[in-house]
Scaffold this active site. Structure first.
Site: not given
Ligand code: AMP
Length: 503
Positions: A35, A61, A136-137, A276
């Site tokens: 959020c 979000g 948020n949290g 990220y």
């Molecule tokens: P994955 O494909 O499941 O290994 O997710 C890795 C990708 O998702 C990377 O390119 C990250 O930039 C992105 N990512 C990492 N954490 C999150 C998150 N909490 N929400 C959305 N995207 C994420």
């Protein structure tokens, strides 16, 4: 629109559809949220400014957005599913948010069912008057508190942990509103950066460890609270300072009061904001997110060099780290992958099949960069491995000679329970595979991650302080910084620093 000058929590007037039963399944995703929050006090265009501020926080979000304003007499609420730009683009919507103070919220939750009644800010009519809150949290004892409250007769209307805050404030027997608010906070465990609005005050609060960010700014003399500084920049507001860990800020016609109602402990902000989550142009905890990410890439190049012709970022999240990797290694940086910006984040698609298709829809190979070359792919993190598998194959299909994968964060071995969406442990690639197993799974010629100490070195420390870690980093270490009351016994988390605190 729901005008809330009488009764009813979270007014159902904005088209809320109620389904039977509330999903309190811990293994479901219903209680996890990502959020962003925003609040402004004493500005003639509070509703419009809040909508613009939320637009800058959209990356935090994308599922729903809401604004509650107060016009001196009544509260007004607009809560909608979808992007801020769609939900609040119509001038008529903003016109329905009159008043000179407002709070807003953007939300993404992994709940299977998208519920308008969960969209924040939540609102309740207390005996002291209206009260709106955006969170948020994620609380780690939210479910436990909710069960207690329901047992005592509370009627709940959403499935968010945030709702317990409203109930706790409503039930506190303290005389002053601020004491009731603090009384409620003292029952909470986990992560919260809150913005709240009453008929007299704008309030901001950060949990004792300051896990999620919250900053204070000013626009033409009007105080602002926001999750990130990018929300100040977009409206031309000036950054004043971060809200401190464990601080409650109350803004009213007498000015700004700061309270420190918790025993003081060193801050422990979430490292994932830097890796990220936060926008690269934001300054979080006094550090430029972009510069930190670049530094992650530099340290990664130091720790895990690769012999290659070209550095290729996985856009957009891998871009700053790839620049850092390229600058440190001297290997040229090229855009070997082009991202289609009109597709939502792959991670947030509901099923694995759609997620797989999403990745293909989102990224394309730039053959002119890749063909016949040895490449280093740089991404910020690896979660399930879905993105990596697709991208490596895409690079090979485009004629890459060798594909080396470098991840600018350590292996994610533990889920987050503080407001960042991560899958259950058994879906985290690094929780179920060793390094060689992961390399084979994603099909790269080599794979390396930034080390945990490398993260801390990039942040200017000699390494991770094992007794009082400088950041919340349980995703990589299993060291959850608060009790996991709702999950106690179910998770097997190490909670190293808690033990250290106790000893
Ligand atoms: P994955 O494909 O499941 O290994 O997710 C890795 C990708 O998702 C990377 O390119 C990250 O930039 C992105 N990512 C990492 N954490 C999150 C998150 N909490 N929400 C959305 N995207 C994420």
């Amino acid at each position: 629109m729901d005008k809330m000058d009488a009764g009813g929590m979270n007014g159902a007037g904005d088209g809320t559809h109620y389904s039977s039963g509330i999903d309190l399944d811990l293994d479901g995703d219903s209680l996890r949220e990502e959020c962003g929050v925003f609040g402004i006090y004493n500005h003639p265009h509070a509703g419009a400014v809040t909508a613009i501020g939320l637009h800058a926080l959209q990356h935090r979000g994308q599922e729903a957005a809401g604004i509650v304003s107060f016009d001196g007499r009544r509260f007004h609420s607009e809560r909608r599913l979808g992007l801020v730009g769609d939900a609040f683009s119509d001038a008529a919507v903003i016109d329905r948010l009159p008043g000179d103070s407002a709070v807003g919220h953007v939300r993404y939750s992994t709940t299977g069912e998208t519920l308008l009644r969960n969209v924040q800010p939540l609102f309740a009519e207390l005996d002291s008057g209206g009260f709106a809150v955006g969170h948020n949290g994620n609380l780690t004892n939210g479910l436990t508190l909710r069960k207690q409250l329901v047992r005592e007769g509370a009627i709940t209307q959403s499935t968010t942990d945030t709702e317990v805050i409203l109930h706790l404030v409503a039930r506190s027997s303290k005389p002053r509103f601020i004491d009731r608010f603090v009384d409620a906070l003292q029952r909470l465990e986990g992560a919260y950066s809150l913005v709240a609005l009453t008929n007299k005050k704008l309030i901001g609060a950060r949990d004792p460890l300051g896990i999620r960010p919250l900053v204070l700014g000013t626009l033409e003399g009007s105080p602002i609270l926001a999750s990130e500084t990018c929300a100040l920049d977009i409206i031309g507001a000036r950054y004043v300072r971060d809200v401190e860990n464990g601080e409650v800020i109350v803004i009213d016609e007498d000015g700004l009061q700061s309270y420190k109602p918790f025993p003081e402990v060193p801050a422990r902000p979430c490292i994932f904001e830097y890796i990220y989550f936060a926008r690269p142009d934001s300054v979080v905890g006094g550090r430029s997110v972009y510069q930190v990410r670049k530094k992650f890439g530099q340290v990664l190049a130091e720790e895990a060099p690769a012999n290659a012709d070209v550095i290729v970022p996985v856009p957009d999240s891998g871009v700053p780290a790839a620049i850092g990797f390229s600058q440190h290694s001297g290997i040229p940086y090229e855009l070997g992958i082009i991202r289609n910006h009109y597709v939502g984040r792959t991670f947030i698609q509901p099923t694995q099949t759609i997620r797989d298709q999403g990745v293909r829809m989102k990224h394309s190979a730039n053959r002119s960069v890749v063909e016949g070359r040895s490449i280093v792919l740089v991404d910020d993190s690896l979660v399930r491995g879905t993105t990596s598998v697709k991208i490596v194959q895409m690079m090979r299909d485009a004629g890459a000679k060798e594909v080396h994968f470098r991840i600018a964060s350590p292996p994610i071995t533990h889920p987050d329970y503080y407001g960042i969406d991560t899958p259950d442990r058994n879906k985290l690639l690094a929780a179920t595979h060793d390094l060689e197993g992961m390399r084979r799974y994603i099909g790269a010629d080599s794979l390396a991650f930034l080390t945990v100490d490398g993260v801390y070195r990039a942040m200017g420390y000699e390494g991770r302080d094992p007794v009082r870690p400088q950041f919340t980093d349980h995703c990589f270490t299993g060291d959850y910084p608060t009790p996991l009351t709702d999950r106690s016994g179910a998770v097997g988390a190490q909670q190293l620093s808690l033990l250290a605190e106790a000893s």
